[in-house]
Design an enzyme around this catalytic site. Structure first.
Site, PDB file in Angstrom:
ATOM      1  N   GLY A 190       1.250  -1.426  -0.424  1.00 15.27           N
ATOM      2  CA  GLY A 190       0.471   0.127  -0.302  1.00 15.27           C
ATOM      3  C   GLY A 190       0.948   1.247  -0.142  1.00 15.27           C
ATOM      4  NE  ARG A 193     -16.407  14.032   8.813  1.00 17.82           N
ATOM      5  CZ  ARG A 193     -15.044  13.151   8.391  1.00 17.82           C
ATOM      6  NH1 ARG A 193     -14.799  11.980   8.637  1.00 17.82           N
ATOM      7  NH2 ARG A 193     -14.405  13.711   8.169  1.00 17.82           N
ATOM      8  NE  ARG A 242     -11.756   8.847   9.727  1.00 14.98           N
ATOM      9  CZ  ARG A 242     -11.257  10.448   8.919  1.00 14.98           C
ATOM     10  NH1 ARG A 242     -11.402  11.373   9.153  1.00 14.98           N
ATOM     11  NH2 ARG A 242     -12.056  10.293   7.360  1.00 14.98           N
ATOM     12  CD  GLU A 276     -10.211   3.875   5.890  1.00 15.19           C
ATOM     13  OE1 GLU A 276      -9.497   4.621   5.321  1.00 15.19           O
ATOM     14  OE2 GLU A 276     -11.494   3.601   6.292  1.00 15.19           O
TER      15      GLU A 276
END
Ligand SMILES: Cc1cc2nc3c(=O)[nH]c(=O)nc-3n(C[C@H](O)[C@H](O)[C@H](O)COP(=O)(O)OP(=O)(O)OC[C@H]3O[C@@H](n4cnc5c(N)ncnc54)[C@H](O)[C@@H]3O)c2cc1C
Ligand code: SF4
Ligand code: FES
Lengths: 248, 645
Positions: free
Chosen positions: B41, B338, B443, B433
């Site tokens: 990654g 959120r 988060r 992540e």
């Protein structure tokens, strides 16, 4: 909506490749171009045929992965948009649409609409950075940058590395892409120490990769989805020239 | 049963990281050259780790499935990155960032990790500016900040609406510099399909060359998984199409515990779903809530009229609008976290006051901001976002309010790691992540970029030495070792199985079916009954997948459908684990909302019984996973009911 598609099919790098006809129906105007291809691929898979290979990932115009040459234009007819941001409402019902890969010597086709753009990575590896190891930085606000310069640098930094500029250019030149990175760093104090070597190394790598020469046509700017400006090329040419003079 | 040791260093909170660094074992430069590290990654976490480890002298091999490391999903992050610089002099500090993050996560993250994150956040900004990242600046030439949800200070650094892109390109530049110097070997268009373990330690991977289909064996003294989140388990999410759980899932099946899989973040401001053909959902940055006001009509009648096109938003008078976030959470208003904003939107729509034809959408209105600041200022503030919205929806948010609805966005859960970011497999690390570590059950905005870069630039370079110092006598293991052969065979068999089924349903069919189950039963509101049902449905779906999927083509070619099939197969297994975890957690916290556990719509935590990280051990596809609990110890802050009122 209904469309006639003529899509470039090429099994692999060695295959000759050809345009293949498809018709597709029941397309909604709010679909993106890639969603339209999804629908076609779904049909192909159900029929036991090989789906059309194409590059894509973010589908919001930022990763630079999607790359279709649509009816003679890089990323299609819509100004300042990538292929994934192109919506079918940009076409007329019944249109015939040509879909081809980027065509450039430095971007060989891998399969169908997928090309190898690793030359761009090698150009960045040649100098598209500031040589600062992790942990060596001073406090960020110790280096003020005039707002106007910061904005110009950001304009240049918006390049997504998609390669549309190369595909749009009759010479297959990569000047817009390379100059965007050179400009961004040249506009910052951090970029100054390596300014000359950066320009020389990146331009040399660009030539080595087989990109063509710039003859000031401007197709790159016209087709760039991020509206990268030709002034970057002028800035790069100045840097390159200055650097060549010094190095001689 | 092994015990979970989080390896939090001793000492006062503010000194733990210094203590760790001062006591960690070191590897001398000559030995570093002999040590190979695999980084899977190249998003913010992977690119920053690969570049920094190479700078230190390790031999690095980096992998990504896109055609270039510059295209990792991090590129799409819009809004910004937090750092406790206190440049605004508005009372910010490391402690405050730490506290906001812990509280934002609904008291389900580790104190030690989060404090370290807040601490190194300042170095990140310095590093990025030194690289030439074009952050926004004010007229004095200094860095500008804005505020983001869940905070009362302005600590978010940004580069127009393209912060992730600019940070990633900075890290990518650093990575390519090391590629040019020969210290990193980059493998683009490669997908990791198996983790190779020898004598219990991670020693390499099997990766597929996606162009040729060839399987490759790669050795490493350590393996870093920086492979991003698993939001695409829901099919529709704001994640890039290729984002997947495969690498993490393979590690999980090899013994790495999976932490808090049910903690997913549903982001409140995304463009609502409009049709079945839709392949992904588009986020509208949370930064818009700085100036945008969220509302629905007060009455169902008005909402219905809007849905049917009989009324326009402008026709609804000020006093007939319900600015429900401002009403319910006066001190944070539109900038509440959120999970809270998402649930409130769902509540309004469930109440019949949604404003798009499907019923699932609310307004985000810039009218007041435009009156106050003028069109030009508002336009300049949100760079690309308005044109992007207009392009997708064919509506101009400067003239009429945006329509938004929550969508799956981020996964707080991930591979369980200790303070050193090591998973429960020695030598296998997880960063960004892909790990579960710093965000608890929710988060806060602008903190994923911070965490990815903290992990890669400033944490792993120290912690990996502590492990590799005892590996300096391990010679590179040749890849004809039986463990590599075995792992490669397993991948081959599975791939052949996928290709041989030749059933009737496409891979996307299954992916969409899974997504529907997850969204309905493991989305914004979960119940024991629904989750129990979902588990059975997912198990059935898995069986169907393995008997009826249709994957075209062959293995020895560029075959994206085949790659997708492998990822969906893993998502199905992960989906079941998420449901199991959600069912186990008999409380509501952050993004995990169990309908049975609420206090008039607000999440009701159960600190006595669930103040732990759920780390799951894989026991076989058809067996129940085993739960390991890591108790969360709070020495510095008091657990409270999280209130934004
Ligand atoms: C639209 C959007 C906006 C966001 N905005 C913000 C924001 O404003 N602020 C903020 O803090 N956060 C934001 N986030 C969250 C944040 O962007 C991500 O959490 C973060 O970038 C993840 O970084 P990462 O390095 O962990 O993973 P990623 O960037 O996802 O990178 C994953 C990497 O792993 C590779 N990979 C995956 N699987 C494999 C495999 N099997 N084999 C080989 N390679 C593999 C990929 O190729 C890629 O290189 C946003 C997220 C989204 C979706
Ligand atoms: S300059 Fe424009 S067209 Fe060229 S790679 Fe960058 S974004 Fe694409
Ligand atoms: S898919 Fe990312 S830019 Fe089009």
């Amino acid at each position: 909506m209904k469309f006639n598609l003529k899509v470039w099919r090429q099994k692999n790098a060695k295959d000759q490749g050809k345009l293949v006809d498809y018709t597709i129906d029941n397309i909604n105007a709010d679909m993106s171009f890639l969603e339209m291809v999804d629908v076609l691929n779904d049909e192909l898979v159900r029929k036991g045929e090989d789906p059309i290979a194409f590059d894509h990932d973010c589908r919001e115009g930022i990763c630079g992965m999607c790359s279709m040459y649509i009816s003679g234009r890089a990323h299609g007819p819509q100004h300042a948009a990538t292929t994934c941001q192109l919506y079918m409402r940009s076409f007329k019902d019944g249109d015939t649409i040509y879909v081809e890969p980027w065509r450039a010597k430095a971007f060989p086709v891998i399969k169908d609409l997928v090309t190898d753009r690793s030359a761009f990575d090698r150009i960045i590896a040649a100098g598209g950075f500031v040589s600062v190891n992790t942990g060596q930085a001073q406090d960020a606000n110790a280096l003020p940058v005039e707002k106007a310069d910061a904005e110009k640098a950001m304009d240049a930094a918006a390049c997504i590395g998609c390669g549309a500029c190369v595909a749009a250019c009759p010479n297959g030149a990569a000047m817009l892409f390379v100059s965007a990175k050179i400009s961004q760093l040249a506009l910052f104090p951090q970029g100054q120490p390596e300014r000359n070597t950066r320009a020389i190394n990146m331009v040399n790598q660009m030539d080595e990769e087989g990109f063509g020469n710039c003859t000031n046509i401007g197709a790159c700017e016209a087709e760039c989805p991020k509206e990268i400006k030709l002034t970057n090329i002028a800035r790069m040419n100045r840097d390159y020239l200055a650097a060549s003079l010094i190095s001689e | 049963m092994s015990t979970l040791n989080s390896k939090i260093p001793p000492g006062p909170l503010a000194e733990k990281w210094s203590y760790y660094k001062e006591h960690a074992k070191l590897v001398n430069p000559a030995n570093k050259r002999k040590l190979e590290v695999i980084v899977v990654g190249t998003g913010l976490a992977g690119a920053s780790a690969a570049a920094t480890l190479a700078e230190l002298g390790y031999q690095v091999k980096a992998f990504c499935f896109q055609d270039s490391p510059r295209r990792a999903h991090s590129i799409a992050a819009q809004g910004g990155i937090n750092a406790a610089k206190n440049y605004k002099n508005d009372g910010d500090s490391v402690y405050r960032l730490f506290y906001d993050t812990i509280k934002g996560g609904d008291f389900r993250a580790r104190e030690g990790n989060v404090y370290r994150l807040a601490d190194v956040s300042r170095n990140i900004i310095d590093q990025c500016v030194a690289q030439g990242v074009p952050f926004a600046r004010d007229y004095g030439g200094l860095l500008d900040n804005r505020s983001f949800g869940g905070a009362q200070v302005s600590r978010t650094f940004y580069a127009r609406g393209q912060t992730g892109q600019q940070l990633l390109l900075g890290a990518y530049g650093a990575l390519e510099r090391q590629v040019g110097l020969g210290n990193v070997k980059m493998y683009s268009r490669h997908e990791m399909l198996e983790l190779v373990k020898i004598d219990g330690k991670a020693r390499g991977i099997i990766a597929k060359n996606l162009v040729t289909g060839e399987l490759e064996r790669h050795f490493g003294h350590a393996v870093l998984l920086c492979t991003g989140g698993y939001g695409n388990v829901f099919f529709l999410s704001t994640n890039a199409m290729g984002s997947n759980v495969t690498a993490a899932w393979k590690a999980h099946k090899q013994g790495a515990y999976f932490g808090n899989p049910c903690y997913t973040q549903i982001h409140p401001t995304c463009i609502p779903v409009t049709g079945d053909y839709q392949s992904k959902l588009t986020l509208m940055s949370e930064s818009l809530r700085n100036d945008g006001r969220v509302w629905v009509p007060k009455t169902k009648e008005d909402a219905k009229a809007i849905r049917e096109g009989k009324k326009k938003p402008e026709d609804i008078k000020e006093e007939d609008r319900d600015y429900y976030l401002e009403r319910k959470y006066p001190s944070f208003g539109n900038l509440c976290p959120r999970d809270i904003a998402s649930r409130a939107a769902k509540e309004a729509c469930d109440d019949g006051r949604g404003i798009v034809p499907s019923g699932f959408g609310v307004f985000l209105d810039f009218g007041d901001a435009i009156k106050r600041l003028g069109v030009e200022v508002v336009k300049a503030r949100y760079g690309e976002l308005f044109p992007m919205y207009q392009n997708i929806t064919n509506e101009d948010p400067l003239k009429t309010p945006m329509k938004i609805y929550p969508a799956v966005h981020y996964t707080m859960g991930g591979l369980w790691v200790d303070y050193e970011l090591m998973t429960s497999i020695p030598g296998c690390y997880a960063l960004g992540e892909a790990n579960f570590s710093d965000h608890g059950a929710n988060r806060l905005g602008a903190s994923a970029l911070m965490q990815g870069l903290a992990d890669g630039y400033f944490v792993i370079p120290y912690t990996i030495g502590n492990y590799l110092s005892s590996e300096i006598f391990t010679k590179s293991i040749p890849t004809d070792h039986p463990a590599f052969a075995e792992a490669e065979n397993a991948v081959k068999e599975r791939t052949q199985k996928l290709l041989s089924i030749k059933g009737k349903r496409t891979v996307d069919d299954f992916h969409k079916a899974l997504g529907k189950i997850m969204w309905e039963y493991c989305g914004m509101a979960r119940t024991a009954e629904g989750l129990t049902k979902a588990r059975k449905m997912i198990q059935d779906l898995r069986k169907e997948f393995w008997s009826d999927v249709n994957v075209p083509g062959t293995i020895n070619e560029f075959n994206p459908e085949l790659d997708k099939a492998g990822r969906v197969a893993d998502f199905i297994e992960l989906g079941e684990l998420m449901v199991v975890d959600a069912l186990n957690r008999n409380e509501s916290c952050g993004g995990h909302f169990r309908v049975e556990y609420q206090d008039q719509g607000e999440a009701k935590r159960d600190d006595e019984n669930y103040r732990y990280v759920a780390a799951w051990e894989f026991k076989g596809v058809d067996a129940d996973p085993v739960l390991h609990k890591e108790d969360l110890v709070y020495e510095n802050i008091q657990l409270q009911v999280r209130s934004y009122k």
